[in-house]
Scaffold this motif. Structure first.
Motif, mmCIF file in Angstrom:
data_model
loop_
_atom_site.group_PDB
_atom_site.id
_atom_site.type_symbol
_atom_site.label_atom_id
_atom_site.label_comp_id
_atom_site.label_asym_id
_atom_site.label_seq_id
_atom_site.Cartn_x
_atom_site.Cartn_y
_atom_site.Cartn_z
ATOM 1 N N GLU A 919 3.017 31.203 39.513
ATOM 2 C CA GLU A 919 4.460 31.085 39.300
ATOM 3 C C GLU A 919 4.778 30.695 37.857
ATOM 4 O OE1 GLU A 919 8.379 28.777 41.145
ATOM 5 O OE2 GLU A 919 6.369 28.455 42.011
ATOM 6 N N SER A 920 4.083 29.700 37.336
ATOM 7 C CA SER A 920 4.326 29.305 35.942
ATOM 8 C C SER A 920 3.884 30.399 34.983
ATOM 9 C CB SER A 920 3.589 28.000 35.644
ATOM 10 O OG SER A 920 2.190 28.165 35.829
ATOM 11 N N TRP A 921 2.787 31.129 35.315
ATOM 12 C CA TRP A 921 2.327 32.207 34.450
ATOM 13 C C TRP A 921 3.380 33.320 34.367
ATOM 14 C CZ3 TRP A 921 1.274 37.406 34.596
ATOM 15 C CH2 TRP A 921 0.466 37.913 33.586
ATOM 16 N N ILE A 922 4.011 33.630 35.486
ATOM 17 C CA ILE A 922 5.050 34.677 35.495
ATOM 18 C C ILE A 922 6.222 34.277 34.599
ATOM 19 C CG2 ILE A 922 6.790 35.753 36.971
ATOM 20 C CD1 ILE A 922 4.709 35.731 39.231
ATOM 21 N N LYS A 923 6.612 33.014 34.664
ATOM 22 C CA LYS A 923 7.742 32.555 33.841
ATOM 23 C C LYS A 923 7.413 32.578 32.354
ATOM 24 C CE LYS A 923 9.691 29.577 37.445
ATOM 25 N NZ LYS A 923 10.030 28.183 37.826
ATOM 26 N N GLU A 924 6.162 32.366 32.009
ATOM 27 C CA GLU A 924 5.767 32.311 30.598
ATOM 28 C C GLU A 924 5.532 33.688 30.001
ATOM 29 O OE1 GLU A 924 2.343 29.856 30.525
ATOM 30 O OE2 GLU A 924 3.415 28.000 31.027
ATOM 31 N N HIS A 925 5.190 34.669 30.800
ATOM 32 C CA HIS A 925 4.835 36.003 30.285
ATOM 33 C C HIS A 925 5.895 37.011 30.703
ATOM 34 C CE1 HIS A 925 1.034 33.799 30.117
ATOM 35 N NE2 HIS A 925 0.659 34.662 29.168
ATOM 36 N N ARG A 926 6.931 37.045 29.915
ATOM 37 C CA ARG A 926 8.026 37.977 30.185
ATOM 38 C C ARG A 926 7.809 39.339 29.533
ATOM 39 N NH1 ARG A 926 13.674 34.520 30.017
ATOM 40 N NH2 ARG A 926 13.014 32.845 31.416
ATOM 41 N N GLU A 927 6.690 39.489 28.812
ATOM 42 C CA GLU A 927 6.465 40.766 28.140
ATOM 43 C C GLU A 927 6.018 41.859 29.106
ATOM 44 O OE1 GLU A 927 2.685 38.254 27.598
ATOM 45 O OE2 GLU A 927 4.858 37.961 27.647
ATOM 46 N N TYR A 928 5.631 41.460 30.307
ATOM 47 C CA TYR A 928 5.188 42.450 31.287
ATOM 48 C C TYR A 928 6.377 42.919 32.127
ATOM 49 C CZ TYR A 928 0.581 40.668 30.036
ATOM 50 O OH TYR A 928 -0.539 40.297 29.351
ATOM 51 N N THR A 930 8.391 44.358 35.569
ATOM 52 C CA THR A 930 8.491 43.871 36.947
ATOM 53 C C THR A 930 7.412 44.506 37.829
ATOM 54 O OG1 THR A 930 10.882 43.599 36.654
ATOM 55 C CG2 THR A 930 10.052 43.649 38.911
ATOM 56 N N LYS A 931 7.172 45.771 37.583
ATOM 57 C CA LYS A 931 6.143 46.476 38.371
ATOM 58 C C LYS A 931 4.771 45.847 38.153
ATOM 59 C CE LYS A 931 3.636 50.819 38.453
ATOM 60 N NZ LYS A 931 3.468 52.145 37.814
ATOM 61 N N GLN A 932 4.439 45.537 36.892
ATOM 62 C CA GLN A 932 3.134 44.961 36.591
ATOM 63 C C GLN A 932 2.988 43.580 37.201
ATOM 64 O OE1 GLN A 932 3.309 45.206 32.344
ATOM 65 N NE2 GLN A 932 2.867 47.412 32.297
ATOM 66 N N ILE A 957 9.809 36.646 39.993
ATOM 67 C CA ILE A 957 9.727 37.832 39.131
ATOM 68 C C ILE A 957 11.103 38.444 38.932
ATOM 69 C CG2 ILE A 957 8.829 40.184 38.977
ATOM 70 C CD1 ILE A 957 6.339 39.185 40.496
ATOM 71 N N ASP A 958 11.865 38.513 40.011
ATOM 72 C CA ASP A 958 13.211 39.094 39.920
ATOM 73 C C ASP A 958 14.106 38.245 39.023
ATOM 74 O OD1 ASP A 958 15.129 41.141 40.934
ATOM 75 O OD2 ASP A 958 16.150 39.341 41.646
ATOM 76 N N ASP A 959 14.014 36.929 39.140
ATOM 77 C CA ASP A 959 14.821 36.049 38.279
ATOM 78 C C ASP A 959 14.420 36.187 36.817
ATOM 79 O OD1 ASP A 959 16.097 35.148 40.513
ATOM 80 O OD2 ASP A 959 14.864 33.336 40.742
ATOM 81 N N LYS A 964 16.628 40.516 31.293
ATOM 82 C CA LYS A 964 16.299 41.756 30.568
ATOM 83 C C LYS A 964 17.303 42.845 30.862
ATOM 84 C CE LYS A 964 11.336 40.745 30.782
ATOM 85 N NZ LYS A 964 10.018 41.234 31.221
ATOM 86 N N ARG A 965 17.822 42.807 32.093
ATOM 87 C CA ARG A 965 18.792 43.832 32.486
ATOM 88 C C ARG A 965 20.151 43.551 31.913
ATOM 89 N NH1 ARG A 965 18.170 43.668 38.777
ATOM 90 N NH2 ARG A 965 16.995 41.766 38.443
#
Length: 965
Positions: A919-928, A930-932, A957-959, A964-965
């Motif tokens: 969860e924390s990794w997803i919040k920190e890495h926004r360069e990827y 949504t699919k990835q 992930i959606d948040d 970006k959108r």
């Protein structure tokens, strides 16, 4: 009170007045019955009990006098009557009545002595008032006797004496009035003699005397005559004051100022003087222009006299424009000289008065008033300098803009600039003004003169760009723009030369000002015609041409490179032997002999095209004209910037615009570059070439300032994979733009020296936001090549066929790695082929490799994100594949570090994360994408976490993706 009286009446009691005449108030009370006596005996013996009975009475009994007690009690009776209850209730009411009666009787007995005492005082006061009335009547009778016997006779004598005194005063007033009437006649004589100070002095004395007898009707009439005479004097003074504006005379002005001082209107005189100067400027310019208009019209038609000055200026012909301008400036010089001499008179007069005051300081109040007037006049005159000069500027501006000078001969236009330059020097000496209005007007005319030329050059540039095949123009490695003929003037002077029209002015100002030089006689605008030819000849000689026509023909011959064979152009450029170039070739071209530079068989000559050379020549031509036409320095630089803007926009349009690749979100075009391109498109590019001709006039005028977007020549092919999708042409285009930007950087000090201070931010912005972005265009241009040179889609298909849910740790990498490396080897081979045609500078090759590697790495991540099943051994295989790819790739390129290396490694390592860390990794890495990220959650943790935890991670992930959108 009414309630108490009512109770007293019910009990049979009388008022205190009635009780005074009775022997005793008790005798008037009726004799109680046996039952009442029995009730009185039964009453409570103490007052407290009696008060409790009174308090038990219902409040309704105290409401008002109209209250009907009987009706109230009858309505309260119960439906079924009981004799015993009625008797008990009756006894209660009787007890209450007896208590009230006793209370009232006690109160009456208590207040009766005070009432009797007050009644006696009223009777005594009535007797005293009757005695006073008798005394007043007797006094009035005695006063009437005294009036008839003594007062009327004495006052009559006093009234007669008073009338005598009034008549004596009247006689004196009549004699004074007679004198005033004779003085009025004398005053008229003095007016006829134009003795303004004497007439004003006499008039003021008469007004002072007349104010004493203003109550006489004849004096009021005389006073109005004196006032009319004084106003007449002021009118004549005003006329005399207006004569000062065109021909200043010291004696005449001194007499007028003395007269105004006697009137006490020194400040008013100064206000009127400024109004007359304003009117004089208007009348002078109108008469001068009207004379030339009527002379050119050749008839005596009076219709021109009814025109406004602005409309009149439009009737000046081209032949009479210059002599009329010279006469206009001469006439305005006379007005300003009169104002200058007026200020000198006041300065000298103030010094004389200050010397007198210092020797005699008795009248302090008068001295303060004079000092206040002097300060007011001084400030008014100083403030008037800028106002008068502003009026002069506006009149000359109207004249300048009234005629289109775009078709004037070059020498005539220079003469106009010379006259205006001298006039601006007069303004600077007159009030320290920088003459912004004149500068703006001459700037408009100069821009108009230059705009047609620039418009033609832009159209030629578009034609060159549309016919440009983006082949390399061979020049020597020591090529410098100073070797071109258009820049020869820069060798004569490293800094931009001063406008010739400013040189005599500055020389004169170092010794003596124009006002000091021509104060006694002469006019600074009479010498312009004599010095015009020499000055213009000197200026044009510095450019190497004898006339504008020869310069134009030479420039056209020099510009016609497109019609000259390639070998002749090569000889022409190569044979230019001059001084060593001031600026060496770019730092980028010096970094040669490296394997990544792809130029082992090439010399480090600048990369440019025939069109680039034409633009550089145009810049030199513009700089020559800018030195001659100093007032339009900003506009010329603006037009120069448009040449660069259009060239940059053309290169981007031809080679860098691709919406599909721009939408990848990799920041290929910096925000500064996008802003610059949008600005150029909005301000310079006409996107509506085939628009409806019936559009508004404003839209048509705006489109005149714009140029249609250029179209790439059909001879340039950008779709062939063998040529790396036109890489040679792309290199020539982008690197010629970079070379052009370097030449603009070299010219920046020269442009900065001539740019007006207020406009320097424009130049700084042009260099910081446009010129400096030339190298940034490499990324989007070469990105298109990198995106097409390698088949990334094929790599995704190969990765999709790989089985990632293996049970053993593999020691051999997958086939798709070898396929990708073969693509890179082929790309390297084709890059070498292109370098045989055009030298590929090191920054270009680095950008190409960086783009290809970045796209490959992102394709790897996308392929890993498509995996449906993956084991721990499969994750190890991913790392093995990527390490093999990096090892072989580092042998092909010198780029370090490998772009987006961490992008891939971080994604692969994310497969090993736990639920809490994910969860924390997803919040920190926004360069990827949504699919990835979703694939990581589903594949990595799908079998280890419950549905609720998975939904939580997907929501995270959606948040993360929502911004970006």
């Amino acid at each position: 009170m009414q309630k108490i009286k009512s109770l007293m009446t019910r009990q049979g009691l009388r008022s205190p007045q009635e009780s005074v005449n009775d022997l005793s108030p008790i005798e008037n009370l009726r004799i109680p019955t046996k039952e009442e006596l029995r009730e009185l005996h039964e009453e409570p013996p103490d007052p407290q009990a009696q008060q409790e009975i009174i308090n038990s009475i219902e409040e309704v009994y105290f409401s008002n006098d109209s209250f009907d007690i009987v009706k109230y009690e009858l309505e309260r009776l119960p439906p079924v009557l009981s004799l015993q209850e009625l008797e008990e209730y009756r006894d209660k009411l009787k007890q209450q009545q007896a208590a009230v009666s006793k209370k009232v009787a006690d109160l009456i007995l208590e207040k009766q002595p005070a009432y009797v005492e007050e009644l006696e005082r009223v009777t005594s006061l009535q007797s005293g008032l009757q005695l006073a009335a008798v005394i007043c009547t007797n006094g009035r009778r005695h006063l009437n006797i005294a009036k008839e016997g003594f007062t009327q006779t004495s006052l009559g004598l006093l009234a007669n004496q008073r009338k005598r005194q009034l008549l004596i005063g009247l006689l004196k007033s009549l004699r004074t009035i007679k004198t005033l009437q004779r003085t009025d006649v004398r005053l008229s004589e003095m007016l006829e003699e134009e003795d303004y100070p004497g007439a004003i002095q006499l008039c003021l004395e008469c007004q002072k005397a007349a104010s004493t007898f203003k109550h006489y009707s004849c004096i009021s009439e005389l006073n109005s005559k004196l006032q009319d005479t004084l106003e007449q004097i002021e009118e004549q003074l005003d006329v005399a004051l207006s004569k000062i504006c065109k021909n200043f005379d010291i004696n005449h002005y001194t007499k007028v100022q003395q007269a105004y001082r006697l009137l006490g209107k020194t400040q008013t005189a100064m206000d009127q003087l400024h109004m007359h100067f304003t009117q004089a400027i208007h009348n002078t310019v109108f008469q001068v222009v009207l004379g030339y208009v009527e002379l050119c019209a050749g008839n005596t038609d009076t219709k021109f006299q009814k025109l406004q000055y602005k409309d009149l200026c439009t009737h000046i012909t081209s032949d009479s424009y210059i002599p009329c301008l010279a006469d206009l400036c001469k006439a305005l010089w006379e007005v300003m000289l009169s104002y200058y001499r007026t200020m000198q008179w006041h300065e000298n007069h103030d010094q004389d008065e200050a010397a007198v005051v210092s020797s005699d300081g008795n009248n302090v109040i008068g001295t303060e008033e004079n000092s206040f007037d002097r300060n007011y006049v001084k400030k008014k005159l100083e403030h008037g300098l800028s106002r008068i000069w502003q009026d002069v500027q506006l009149k000359v501006k109207t004249y300048l803009l009234g005629t289109d000078l775009s078709n004037f001969k070059y020498d005539d236009f220079i003469f106009v600039l010379d006259v205006i330059s001298r006039l601006m020097q007069v303004g600077e000496e007159f009030c320290g003004s920088k003459s912004e209005v004149l500068q703006e007007s001459i700037r408009k005319q100069s821009v108009n003169y230059f705009k047609t030329y620039h418009r033609t050059r832009l159209e030629e540039l578009r034609m060159f760009l549309e016919n440009e095949t983006w082949e390399l123009c061979p020049v020597k490695s020591s090529f410098s723009i100073l070797q071109l003929h258009e820049f020869k003037f820069m060798e004569q002077s490293r800094s931009p030369s001063v406008s010739p029209s400013k040189q005599p002015a500055s020389a004169a100002s170092s010794a003596v000002t124009l006002f000091e030089q021509y104060c006694a006689a002469g006019n600074p605008f009479e010498i312009q015609a004599d010095s015009k030819d020499d000055e213009t000849e000197d200026v044009l000689a510095s450019n190497g041409y004898e006339s504008d026509e020869q310069e134009k023909s030479a420039y056209q011959e020099y510009d016609s490179d497109s019609d000259v064979p390639e070998e002749l152009k090569r000889d022409y450029v190569d044979e230019q032997t001059g001084d060593a170039p001031i600026k060496s070739v770019s730092r980028e071209t010096l970094r040669s002999r490296k394997r990544s530079d792809y130029n082992l068989n090439k010399v480090n000559a600048p990369i440019l095209t025939n069109t680039t050379l034409n633009v550089i020549r145009l810049v030199g031509k513009y700089m020559q004209m800018m030195n001659i036409l100093k007032p339009i320095a900003f506009d010329v630089i603006h037009f120069m910037s448009q040449l660069f803007d259009y060239y940059l926009y053309a290169v981007y349009t031809f080679f860098g615009r691709n919406d599909m690749f721009e939408s990848t979100g990799l920041g290929l075009s910096s925000s500064r570059l996008r802003t610059t391109l949008n600005r150029i498109q909005e301000s310079l590019i006409d996107l509506e070439v085939s628009a409806d001709p019936s559009g508004t006039l404003t839209a048509a005028e705006e489109r005149k300032e714009k140029v249609p977007s250029p179209h790439l020549s059909h001879l340039v092919v950008l779709t062939s994979g063998n040529s790396l999708y036109g890489l040679a042409e792309r290199v020539v285009a982008t690197e010629s733009l970079v070379f052009l930007a370097e030449q603009f950087e070299f010219l920046q000090p020269h442009l900065d020296a001539v740019m007006p201070a207020a406009k320097k931010p424009f130049l700084q912005q042009f260099y910081s936001q446009t010129v400096s972005t030339a190298s940034e265009l490499r990324k989007p241009v070469y990105w298109i090549v990198a995106a097409k040179a390698i088949d990334y889609e094929q790599m995704l298909l190969l990765m999709a066929n790989v089985k990632w849910d293996v049970k053993e740790i593999m020691s051999q990498h997958n086939v798709y790695v070898d396929a990708l490396l073969k693509e890179f080897e082929e790309f390297n081979r084709r890059l070498n082929d292109v370098s045989k045609r055009v030298r590929i500078p090191l920054p270009v090759s680095n950008i190409l490799w960086e783009h290809c590697i970045r796209l490959a790495n992102r394709t790897l991540v996308e392929g890993y994100a498509n995996v449906k099943k993956c084991s721990n051994e499969g994750r190890a295989l991913m790392q093995l594949d990527f390490q093999q790819f990096l090892m072989k790739l580092e042998k092909l390129t010198d780029i370090r570090p490998i772009p987006d290396k961490e992008f891939v490694e971080t994604y692969i390592k994310a497969y090993y994360l736990t639920e809490n860390d994910m969860e924390s990794w997803i919040k920190e890495h926004r360069e990827y994408s949504t699919k990835q990220l979703t694939n990581l959650v589903n594949i990595c943790l799908g079998t280890y976490i419950n549905k609720k935890a998975r939904q939580k991670l997907l929501a995270t992930i959606d948040d993360t993706d929502r911004p970006k959108r």
